[in-house]
Design an enzyme around this catalytic site. Structure first.
Site, mmCIF file in Angstrom:
data_model
loop_
_atom_site.group_PDB
_atom_site.id
_atom_site.type_symbol
_atom_site.label_atom_id
_atom_site.label_comp_id
_atom_site.label_asym_id
_atom_site.label_seq_id
_atom_site.Cartn_x
_atom_site.Cartn_y
_atom_site.Cartn_z
ATOM 1 N N HIS A 250 0.813 -1.229 0.000
ATOM 2 C CA HIS A 250 0.000 0.000 0.000
ATOM 3 C C HIS A 250 0.846 1.278 0.000
ATOM 4 C CE1 HIS A 250 -3.697 -2.158 0.448
ATOM 5 N NE2 HIS A 250 -3.425 -2.618 1.648
ATOM 6 N N ASP B 179 -3.206 -10.377 -2.463
ATOM 7 C CA ASP B 179 -3.725 -9.861 -1.193
ATOM 8 C C ASP B 179 -5.170 -9.395 -1.431
ATOM 9 O OD1 ASP B 179 -2.440 -8.484 1.573
ATOM 10 O OD2 ASP B 179 -4.194 -7.433 0.777
ATOM 11 N N HIS C 165 -6.600 -6.841 -0.511
ATOM 12 C CA HIS C 165 -6.676 -5.390 -0.723
ATOM 13 C C HIS C 165 -5.910 -5.004 -1.986
ATOM 14 C CE1 HIS C 165 -6.999 -6.156 3.711
ATOM 15 N NE2 HIS C 165 -8.148 -5.546 3.448
ATOM 16 N N ASP D 144 -5.174 -12.526 3.328
ATOM 17 C CA ASP D 144 -6.397 -11.954 3.885
ATOM 18 C C ASP D 144 -7.631 -12.159 3.003
ATOM 19 O OD1 ASP D 144 -5.125 -10.238 2.150
ATOM 20 O OD2 ASP D 144 -4.892 -8.607 3.602
HETATM 21 ZN ZN LIG Z 1 -4.334 -6.921 2.652
#
Ligand SMILES: [Zn+2]
Length: 370
Positions: free
Chosen positions: A142, A179, A181, A267
């Site tokens: 991120h 992931d 996200h 996740d």
């Molecule tokens: Zn994540």
């Protein structure tokens, strides 16, 4: 040829700030009895513990690495950001972005986390390992060049990729992020660059809530070298494998990378507190098998996985163990303790039919000549 496993106990010493899950403590938010931010050391430490207990650790080349040096960090991050980060870290810690607190020494730990990713990719590109797994913490995908967010303080994979491109060990690298996200940081670093293909499959509008659209395909010279596959909450085992087979693998085939790097979050697993997907241990095992096949077919097997998110203390260790055993070709198994429960909770035929149609549309939009 072995599987390199990069880890360092000090990465588990990175400490977040005063949070109760993702809310700052204060006012009416009472501190939690156990832990703060979901990005705790336990998920990662327990993965290493499980490898010790089963004996898998003896079947990989486990070692640490030096921290990423300033030259490596500066290829991705502005000097001013690094200066502010180091200064606050020396002064006892704090926060420079969104939900990315760090304690004293956080700068050195983040540089070490990036260093594990640099070493993992270097091991593979120089033939010191067949493939590699970096248990990096804090995570990286991120982090923007000058703005940390989502628990990420340095852009670990981007730093490793830039180091490999700079030293001439590779000319084209593909990064696939599974992931849950969006890999917004890695995307941002390489958005205008044709030598790095970035692909992210993620739960749509989870985090960040305003990035990761299918329409975002890169810009300028990088046009066509970024792919986002936003997926609805509830996507499960079958969808994840279909995304790989119908979208990711064809993109890799077209790109023909010198190495493949996976931003490996766990996740998207069914019981993760920060995702709403239904992947299982077997999903990650099968994705790893597919990544290895792609690497074998396209780039001499050169494959590196760098640990990103994954917040279930129970489940992340089993996901990671399956992935690393697959990389190492090990017969040592740590059976999924939830396999039976999660098999019963996969999406039904109506959802799968909707996803088939969605992936058909995406594949058609991405097919060459469109
Ligand atoms: Zn994540």
């Amino acid at each position: 040829m072995t599987t390199a496993f990069l880890w360092d106990e000090r990465c588990f010493w990175h400490s977040g700030g005063n949070y109760a899950f993702t809310a700052p403590v204060g006012g009416l938010v009472q501190p939690l009895a156990a832990g703060g931010l979901p990005e705790s050391p336990e998920t990662k430490r327990r993965l290493k513990n499980l490898m010790d207990v089963t004996g898998l650790i003896a079947e990989v080349d486990a070692h640490t690495a030096p921290p990423a040096d300033e030259e490596a960090l500066l290829r991705v991050h502005p000097a001013e950001y690094l200066r502010r980060f180091r200064k606050l870290s020396d002064a006892g810690g704090g926060e420079l972005g969104l939900r990315t607190p760090f304690g004293r020494g956080g700068y050195e730990i983040a540089a070490l986390s990036a260093g594990l990713a640099v070493e993992a990719l270097d091991c593979v590109l120089t033939g010191r390992a067949r493939n590699a797994y970096a248990l990096s913490r804090p995570p990286g995908h991120h982090c923007l060049p000058d703005w940390p967010n989502g628990f990420c303080l340095l852009s670990n994979i981007a730093i490793a990729v830039e180091a490999a491109l700079a030293n001439g060990a590779a000319e084209r690298i593909a990064v696939v992020d599974w992931d849950v996200h969006h890999g917004n940081g890695t995307e941002a670093v390489f958005y205008e660059r044709p030598e790095v293909l970035t692909i992210s499959m993620h739960q749509e509008r989870n985090y960040p809530t305003n990035t990761g659209d299918f329409a975002d395909r890169g810009r300028g010279a990088g046009e066509g070298f970024n792919m986002n596959v936003p997926l609805p909450a509830g996507s499960g085992h079958r969808t994840y494998l279909n995304v790989w087979d119908r979208l990711v693998r064809p993109a890799l085939d077209r790109f023909r990378p010198d190495a493949i790097v996976i931003a490996c979050g766990f996740d998207a697993a069914a019981i993760d507190p920060l995702g709403r997907m239904l992947a299982t241990v077997d999903t990650f095992r099968q994705l790893t098998r597919r990544a290895m096949e792609a690497a074998d077919d396209l780039c001499g097997g050169r494959l590196v996985l760098v640990h990103e998110g994954g917040y279930s203390e129970l489940y992340v260790p089993f996901c990671g163990h399956a992935v690393i055993a697959e990389l190492a070709g090990s017969a040592i198994d740590a059976p999924d303790p939830l396999a039976a429960q999660l098999a019963e909770r996969q999406p039904g035929p109506r959802f799968e039919a909707m996803m088939d149609a969605t992936l058909d549309e995406m594949a058609a939009a991405l097919s060459p000549g469109r």
